[in-house]
Design a protein around this motif. Structure first.
Motif, short mmCIF file in Angstrom:
data_model
loop_
_atom_site.label_atom_id
_atom_site.label_comp_id
_atom_site.label_asym_id
_atom_site.label_seq_id
_atom_site.Cartn_x
_atom_site.Cartn_y
_atom_site.Cartn_z
N VAL A 50 0.64 15.46 -0.87
CA VAL A 50 0.51 15.18 -2.30
C VAL A 50 -0.91 14.76 -2.69
CG1 VAL A 50 2.93 14.52 -2.44
CG2 VAL A 50 1.19 12.74 -2.07
N GLY A 51 -1.85 14.85 -1.76
CA GLY A 51 -3.24 14.56 -2.07
C GLY A 51 -3.58 13.09 -2.15
N LEU A 52 -2.85 12.24 -1.44
CA LEU A 52 -3.10 10.80 -1.50
C LEU A 52 -3.63 10.22 -0.19
CD1 LEU A 52 -0.06 9.38 -3.55
CD2 LEU A 52 -2.41 9.73 -4.32
N THR A 53 -4.15 11.04 0.69
CA THR A 53 -4.64 10.55 1.97
C THR A 53 -5.69 9.45 1.79
OG1 THR A 53 -4.17 12.65 3.08
CG2 THR A 53 -5.78 11.19 4.13
N GLU A 54 -6.64 9.67 0.90
CA GLU A 54 -7.71 8.69 0.70
C GLU A 54 -7.23 7.41 0.03
OE1 GLU A 54 -11.00 10.45 -1.28
OE2 GLU A 54 -11.35 11.97 0.28
N ALA A 55 -6.06 7.47 -0.59
CA ALA A 55 -5.51 6.28 -1.26
C ALA A 55 -4.42 5.62 -0.43
CB ALA A 55 -4.96 6.67 -2.62
N ALA A 56 -4.26 6.02 0.83
CA ALA A 56 -3.15 5.54 1.66
C ALA A 56 -3.12 4.03 1.78
CB ALA A 56 -3.22 6.18 3.04
N ASN A 57 -4.28 3.39 1.85
CA ASN A 57 -4.35 1.94 2.08
C ASN A 57 -4.65 1.15 0.81
OD1 ASN A 57 -3.83 2.09 4.92
ND2 ASN A 57 -5.91 2.89 5.17
N ARG A 58 -4.52 1.80 -0.33
CA ARG A 58 -4.67 1.10 -1.60
C ARG A 58 -3.32 0.57 -2.07
NH1 ARG A 58 -7.58 4.91 -5.81
NH2 ARG A 58 -6.74 3.25 -7.16
N ARG A 59 -3.33 -0.56 -2.76
CA ARG A 59 -2.09 -1.13 -3.27
C ARG A 59 -1.59 -0.31 -4.45
NH1 ARG A 59 -1.15 -5.86 -0.74
NH2 ARG A 59 -2.94 -6.96 0.14
N THR B 216 0.85 -1.18 0.00
CA THR B 216 0.00 0.00 0.00
C THR B 216 0.89 1.24 0.00
OG1 THR B 216 -0.11 0.20 2.41
CG2 THR B 216 -1.75 -1.23 1.33
N ALA B 217 0.31 2.38 -0.34
CA ALA B 217 1.07 3.63 -0.33
C ALA B 217 1.63 3.92 1.05
CB ALA B 217 0.18 4.78 -0.80
N ALA B 218 0.81 3.70 2.07
CA ALA B 218 1.25 3.98 3.45
C ALA B 218 2.37 3.03 3.85
CB ALA B 218 0.07 3.86 4.41
N ALA B 219 2.26 1.76 3.48
CA ALA B 219 3.30 0.79 3.84
C ALA B 219 4.62 1.12 3.15
CB ALA B 219 2.84 -0.62 3.47
N GLY C 218 0.05 -1.14 -6.98
CA GLY C 218 -0.11 -1.75 -8.29
C GLY C 218 -1.35 -1.28 -9.03
N GLY C 219 -2.34 -0.78 -8.30
CA GLY C 219 -3.56 -0.28 -8.93
C GLY C 219 -3.55 1.21 -9.18
N PHE C 220 -2.44 1.87 -8.89
CA PHE C 220 -2.33 3.32 -9.10
C PHE C 220 -2.12 3.65 -10.57
CE2 PHE C 220 -0.78 5.11 -4.74
CZ PHE C 220 -1.90 4.56 -4.13
N SER C 221 -2.66 4.78 -10.99
CA SER C 221 -2.32 5.32 -12.30
C SER C 221 -0.89 5.87 -12.24
CB SER C 221 -3.28 6.45 -12.67
OG SER C 221 -3.10 7.55 -11.79
N LEU C 222 -0.31 6.18 -13.42
CA LEU C 222 1.04 6.74 -13.43
C LEU C 222 1.08 8.07 -12.68
CD1 LEU C 222 3.97 6.79 -14.27
CD2 LEU C 222 3.28 7.66 -16.52
N GLY C 223 0.04 8.89 -12.85
CA GLY C 223 0.01 10.18 -12.15
C GLY C 223 0.00 10.00 -10.64
N MET C 224 -0.74 9.00 -10.14
CA MET C 224 -0.77 8.72 -8.70
C MET C 224 0.59 8.20 -8.23
SD MET C 224 -4.55 7.02 -8.25
CE MET C 224 -4.39 6.79 -6.47
N LYS C 225 1.24 7.39 -9.05
CA LYS C 225 2.58 6.91 -8.69
C LYS C 225 3.58 8.07 -8.62
CE LYS C 225 2.12 2.19 -10.49
NZ LYS C 225 2.57 1.22 -11.52
N GLN C 226 3.41 9.04 -9.52
CA GLN C 226 4.27 10.23 -9.47
C GLN C 226 4.05 10.98 -8.16
OE1 GLN C 226 6.67 10.63 -11.40
NE2 GLN C 226 6.19 10.70 -13.57
N ARG C 227 2.81 11.11 -7.75
CA ARG C 227 2.52 11.79 -6.47
C ARG C 227 3.13 11.02 -5.30
NH1 ARG C 227 -1.92 15.67 -6.24
NH2 ARG C 227 -2.67 16.12 -8.34
N LEU C 228 3.05 9.68 -5.35
CA LEU C 228 3.64 8.88 -4.28
C LEU C 228 5.15 9.05 -4.26
CD1 LEU C 228 3.27 6.81 -2.02
CD2 LEU C 228 3.43 5.00 -3.77
N GLY C 229 5.76 9.10 -5.45
CA GLY C 229 7.20 9.32 -5.51
C GLY C 229 7.60 10.67 -4.95
N ILE C 230 6.79 11.69 -5.19
CA ILE C 230 7.06 13.01 -4.63
C ILE C 230 6.88 12.98 -3.11
CG2 ILE C 230 6.24 15.40 -4.56
CD1 ILE C 230 5.55 15.09 -7.55
N ALA C 231 5.87 12.24 -2.63
CA ALA C 231 5.68 12.09 -1.18
C ALA C 231 6.91 11.45 -0.55
CB ALA C 231 4.44 11.24 -0.89
N ALA C 232 7.48 10.44 -1.20
CA ALA C 232 8.69 9.79 -0.68
C ALA C 232 9.86 10.78 -0.63
CB ALA C 232 9.04 8.59 -1.55
#
Length: 332
Positions: free
Chosen positions: A118-127, A92-95, A129-143
């Motif tokens: 980065v606006g991913l609070t609601e997606a924190a517990n989603r895996r 998950t994004a949070a993990a 692998g199901g993220f769009s590329l844009g969401m993965k970019q946001r997660l990378g920026i969060a990291a």
């Protein structure tokens, strides 16, 4: 002054191929510095050497005066996004962020804070692998933001983002720089550089082409045009051509339709029918100030003298024309 990224005579060879060739530049705090170059220019290799992921063949890259590898708990010093897809899809994004936080001795609250940033609070517990590329970019920026670092590096961070996401990234980078951080941004999108970067580092075939403020680089292209309107177009064209300019008339002037019932003397001339087309010129090779001075000197009236806005893309294409590994239309 905050920490700087300093690259000195940096060189990387892979067998007989030189990917980065004696590259030297400085990235300063409080500004967004764009990193530009044609495909294969060595941008990603340079970023990897700055982060200690690749060892240079020669030269050095330092962050705040020391190689990145010497910084303990690296995310507190440098945050980076190099490849948004390089995340385990089953987590998950949070993990994913929690694992990074633990390995860098960061408090758990930074996971929630970075996801919110980065606006991913609601997606924190989603895996992931199901993220769009844009969401993965946001997660990378969060990291990259996880350790609240003073230095940030991003490689193509807006790939896959929608227009709203692109605007958000642009504002984020401007804010981070305004806070005094060092922001180094690699992108192939000229429009984003024009709207985001303060300074530019431009390379081609691993070598430095320019290191200067974006505004200065954009004005380096020699083919910028000036629009001129005058009732003495032929005379002005002759004067400007003699001074070394290239002059193009807008047109050709269309012929008015002829009516056989209309006497020849009553038919309008092209000049009278289409005065704007006969009076407009496009001039390259001379600045607007010089064109105006020559017109004044030869008593030529100008109705318009408009320099076209300097184009970052035009300057980039011109200055890197010989630095593209496989230019289109040229035999290899």
């Amino acid at each position: 002054m905050g920490p700087m990224i300093e690259v000195s005579e940096l060189t990387k060879r892979y067998g007989g191929k030189t990917a980065v060739d004696r590259l030297s530049f400085t990235v300063r705090p409080g500004r967004v510095t764009g990193f530009l170059g044609p495909n294969g220019a060595g941008k990603s290799t340079t970023l990897r050497m700055i982060l200690g992921l690749d060892a240079p063949t020669a030269g050095a890259a330092t962050v705040d005066g020391v190689p990145f590898r010497r910084h303990p708990r690296g995310l507190r010093h440098v945050g980076a996004l190099l490849d948004a897809s390089h995340v385990h899809g089953g987590r998950t994004a949070a993990a994913h962020l929690a694992a990074l936080a633990r390995s860098n001795a960061l408090p758990r609250r930074r996971v929630d804070e970075s996801l919110a940033e980065v606006g991913l609070t609601e997606a924190a517990n989603r895996r992931v692998g199901g993220f769009s590329l844009g969401m993965k970019q946001r997660l990378g920026i969060a990291a990259a933001l996880l350790g609240d670092p003073p230095v940030l590096l991003f490689d193509e961070p807006v790939n896959g983002m929608d227009p709203e996401g692109v605007l958000w990234v642009r504002n984020l980078f401007r804010r981070l720089a305004a806070e005094g951080r060092t922001v180094f941004l690699s992108s192939h999108l000229m429009s984003e550089m024009e709207n985001t970067a303060d300074d530019l580092i431009v390379i081609g075939r691993g070598r430095l082409i320019a290191a200067e403020p974006l505004r200065d680089f954009a004005t380096r292209g020699t083919h910028r045009a000036v629009a001129v309107a005058t009732p003495q177009a032929a005379e002005l064209a002759a004067v400007l051509t003699a001074a070394g300019a290239i002059v193009e008339r807008e047109g050709p002037t269309p012929e008015p339709e002829r009516d056989a019932a209309t006497p020849e003397r009553e038919r309008p001339t092209p000049e009278r029918e289409y005065p704007a087309a006969t009076r407009r010129l496009t001039v390259t090779g001379l600045p607007a100030t010089r064109i105006g001075a020559l017109a004044h000197e030869h008593r030529i009236r100008l109705d318009e003298l408009t320099p076209h806005t300097a184009s970052l893309e035009a300057a980039f294409m011109e200055l890197t024309a010989t630095a593209t590994e496989y230019p289109a239309g040229r035999p290899r």
